[in-house]
Design a protein around this motif. Structure first.
Motif, PDB file in Angstrom:
ATOM      1  N   GLN A  22      29.635  29.438  34.303  1.00 43.09           N
ATOM      2  CA  GLN A  22      30.695  28.675  34.769  1.00 43.09           C
ATOM      3  C   GLN A  22      31.569  29.576  35.854  1.00 43.09           C
ATOM      4  N   LEU A  23      31.882  30.826  35.206  1.00 44.30           N
ATOM      5  CA  LEU A  23      32.553  31.660  36.139  1.00 44.30           C
ATOM      6  C   LEU A  23      31.843  32.056  37.682  1.00 44.30           C
ATOM      7  N   VAL A  24      30.510  32.402  37.481  1.00 44.98           N
ATOM      8  CA  VAL A  24      29.409  32.624  38.616  1.00 44.98           C
ATOM      9  C   VAL A  24      29.681  31.470  39.469  1.00 44.98           C
ATOM     10  N   ARG A  25      29.432  30.110  38.843  1.00 45.90           N
ATOM     11  CA  ARG A  25      29.325  28.937  40.114  1.00 45.90           C
ATOM     12  C   ARG A  25      30.777  28.780  40.598  1.00 45.90           C
ATOM     13  N   ASN A  26      31.906  28.906  39.987  1.00 47.71           N
ATOM     14  CA  ASN A  26      33.020  28.718  40.689  1.00 47.71           C
ATOM     15  C   ASN A  26      33.263  29.881  41.885  1.00 47.71           C
ATOM     16  N   ALA A  27      32.866  31.184  41.405  1.00 48.60           N
ATOM     17  CA  ALA A  27      33.105  32.067  42.416  1.00 48.60           C
ATOM     18  C   ALA A  27      32.079  31.954  43.635  1.00 48.60           C
ATOM     19  N   ARG A  28      31.059  31.463  43.436  1.00 41.89           N
ATOM     20  CA  ARG A  28      30.050  31.223  44.592  1.00 41.89           C
ATOM     21  C   ARG A  28      30.774  29.885  45.285  1.00 41.89           C
ATOM     22  N   ARG A  29      31.310  29.026  44.734  1.00 43.28           N
ATOM     23  CA  ARG A  29      31.866  27.882  45.369  1.00 43.28           C
ATOM     24  C   ARG A  29      33.049  28.429  46.102  1.00 43.28           C
ATOM     25  N   GLU A  30      33.943  29.243  45.512  1.00 39.62           N
ATOM     26  CA  GLU A  30      35.159  29.721  46.416  1.00 39.62           C
ATOM     27  C   GLU A  30      34.671  30.600  47.542  1.00 39.62           C
ATOM     28  N   ARG A  31      33.643  31.181  47.353  1.00 39.47           N
ATOM     29  CA  ARG A  31      33.120  32.230  48.422  1.00 39.47           C
ATOM     30  C   ARG A  31      32.536  31.185  49.614  1.00 39.47           C
ATOM     31  N   ASP A  32      31.868  30.227  49.254  1.00 36.67           N
ATOM     32  CA  ASP A  32      31.073  29.480  50.234  1.00 36.67           C
ATOM     33  C   ASP A  32      32.319  28.677  50.964  1.00 36.67           C
ATOM     34  N   GLN A  33      33.377  28.230  50.372  1.00 35.50           N
ATOM     35  CA  GLN A  33      34.586  27.486  51.040  1.00 35.50           C
ATOM     36  C   GLN A  33      35.297  28.291  51.670  1.00 35.50           C
ATOM     37  N   GLN A  34      35.167  29.534  51.454  1.00 28.93           N
ATOM     38  CA  GLN A  34      36.305  30.724  52.154  1.00 28.93           C
ATOM     39  C   GLN A  34      37.743  30.567  51.426  1.00 28.93           C
ATOM     40  N   LYS A  35      37.911  30.333  50.152  1.00 29.27           N
ATOM     41  CA  LYS A  35      38.948  30.397  49.367  1.00 29.27           C
ATOM     42  C   LYS A  35      39.227  31.655  48.879  1.00 29.27           C
ATOM     43  N   PRO A  36      40.340  31.913  48.426  1.00 33.56           N
ATOM     44  CA  PRO A  36      40.992  33.067  47.689  1.00 33.56           C
ATOM     45  C   PRO A  36      39.976  33.243  46.610  1.00 33.56           C
ATOM     46  N   PRO A  37      39.544  34.608  45.975  1.00 30.75           N
ATOM     47  CA  PRO A  37      38.498  34.999  45.205  1.00 30.75           C
ATOM     48  C   PRO A  37      39.098  34.835  43.743  1.00 30.75           C
ATOM     49  N   VAL A  38      39.687  33.704  43.396  1.00 34.52           N
ATOM     50  CA  VAL A  38      40.481  33.789  42.183  1.00 34.52           C
ATOM     51  C   VAL A  38      39.397  33.869  40.934  1.00 34.52           C
ATOM     52  N   SER A  39      38.471  32.891  40.950  1.00 31.57           N
ATOM     53  CA  SER A  39      37.297  33.238  40.136  1.00 31.57           C
ATOM     54  C   SER A  39      36.201  34.180  40.311  1.00 31.57           C
ATOM     55  N   ALA A  40      36.285  34.874  41.326  1.00 33.89           N
ATOM     56  CA  ALA A  40      35.721  36.361  41.262  1.00 33.89           C
ATOM     57  C   ALA A  40      36.403  37.035  40.492  1.00 33.89           C
ATOM     58  N   ARG A  41      37.912  37.097  40.615  1.00 37.63           N
ATOM     59  CA  ARG A  41      38.785  38.004  39.714  1.00 37.63           C
ATOM     60  C   ARG A  41      38.712  37.662  38.224  1.00 37.63           C
ATOM     61  N   LYS A  42      38.456  36.476  37.806  1.00 36.65           N
ATOM     62  CA  LYS A  42      38.422  36.149  36.457  1.00 36.65           C
ATOM     63  C   LYS A  42      37.072  36.511  36.213  1.00 36.65           C
ATOM     64  N   LEU A  43      36.001  36.386  36.937  1.00 33.64           N
ATOM     65  CA  LEU A  43      34.685  37.027  36.666  1.00 33.64           C
ATOM     66  C   LEU A  43      34.747  38.393  36.168  1.00 33.64           C
ATOM     67  N   PHE A  44      35.257  39.156  37.016  1.00 35.37           N
ATOM     68  CA  PHE A  44      35.589  40.345  36.738  1.00 35.37           C
ATOM     69  C   PHE A  44      36.298  40.861  35.492  1.00 35.37           C
ATOM     70  N   LYS A  45      37.315  40.141  35.401  1.00 33.38           N
ATOM     71  CA  LYS A  45      38.071  40.309  34.229  1.00 33.38           C
ATOM     72  C   LYS A  45      37.098  39.903  32.954  1.00 33.38           C
ATOM     73  N   TYR A  46      36.276  38.992  33.097  1.00 30.57           N
ATOM     74  CA  TYR A  46      35.416  38.743  31.822  1.00 30.57           C
ATOM     75  C   TYR A  46      34.325  39.868  31.678  1.00 30.57           C
ATOM     76  N   LEU A  47      33.880  40.108  32.675  1.00 31.52           N
ATOM     77  CA  LEU A  47      32.881  41.448  32.644  1.00 31.52           C
ATOM     78  C   LEU A  47      33.471  42.467  31.994  1.00 31.52           C
ATOM     79  N   ARG A  48      34.714  42.868  32.532  1.00 29.46           N
ATOM     80  CA  ARG A  48      35.448  44.148  31.788  1.00 29.46           C
ATOM     81  C   ARG A  48      35.619  43.986  30.128  1.00 29.46           C
ATOM     82  N   GLU A  49      36.103  42.759  29.902  1.00 25.84           N
ATOM     83  CA  GLU A  49      36.380  42.455  28.303  1.00 25.84           C
ATOM     84  C   GLU A  49      34.970  42.374  27.665  1.00 25.84           C
ATOM     85  N   SER A  50      33.781  42.063  28.231  1.00 23.18           N
ATOM     86  CA  SER A  50      32.692  41.874  27.604  1.00 23.18           C
ATOM     87  C   SER A  50      31.933  43.107  27.341  1.00 23.18           C
ATOM     88  N   GLN A  51      32.589  44.192  28.059  1.00 28.35           N
ATOM     89  CA  GLN A  51      32.054  45.400  27.979  1.00 28.35           C
ATOM     90  C   GLN A  51      32.786  46.241  27.612  1.00 28.35           C
TER      91      GLN A  51
END
Length: 174
Positions: free
Chosen positions: A143-172
């Protein structure tokens, strides 16, 4: 006629055994710089070092000094106190801090690469990530990857990419 040296050349000492005045000044300035580094540290970081009470007090005292000349004199005093410290232990602790910082930076860059790869490749990268980290939640990750891709394609601020990074950091656990 030149005077002859009464002591044969083989018996003259090569150098004085004490360092030159310039060398002493260089060492003093190096100790002052080391003191500046300790002063710039947060108290929690500084607690890792085994410092004498006098040096601790002088470091704490630095914060209240506002005059430039008074600070210069105080730094000379800190350098003088640094001469009494165990410099090998201080340098070893600085090396340990640098090593920890390097490892943290390396882990951070690894996470950034994973985030970018997940966003670029999508589900295939999610499968690879799940093989390496089976404890991660696949649905949340997708879900985070889909949202981040959508934001990137629509050239929006990378809010979901930040959430994805935070999730990766917490999972590791980094």
């Amino acid at each position: 006629m030149p005077k002859k040296n009464p002591v044969p050349a083989a018996e003259t000492p090569l150098e004085d055994e004490r360092p030159s005045k310039s060398q002493l000044k260089r060492e003093m300035h190096a100790l002052q710089e080391l003191g500046e580094t300790l002063i710039a540290m947060k108290p929690g970081e500084r607690a890792r070092f085994a410092l004498s009470d006098d040096l601790e007090h002088a470091i704490d005292e630095t914060a209240r000094i506002s005059s430039r000349e008074a600070r210069r004199r105080h730094m000379q005093y800190v350098g003088k106190l640094m001469r009494k410290e165990d410099l090998t232990a201080l340098h070893a602790e600085f090396d340990a801090i640098d090593k920890e910082r390097f490892q943290r930076d390396h882990a951070f860059h690894r996470l950034e690469k994973w985030r970018d790869r997940l966003i670029d490749e999508g589900d295939t990268a999610v499968d690879h990530y799940m093989q390496d980290h089976p404890d991660a939640d696949r649905q949340t990750l997708r879900q985070l990857v889909r949202n981040a891709r959508r934001e990137r394609d629509q050239q929006k601020p990378p809010v979901s990419a930040r959430k994805l990074f935070k999730y990766l950091r917490e999972s590791q656990n980094i």
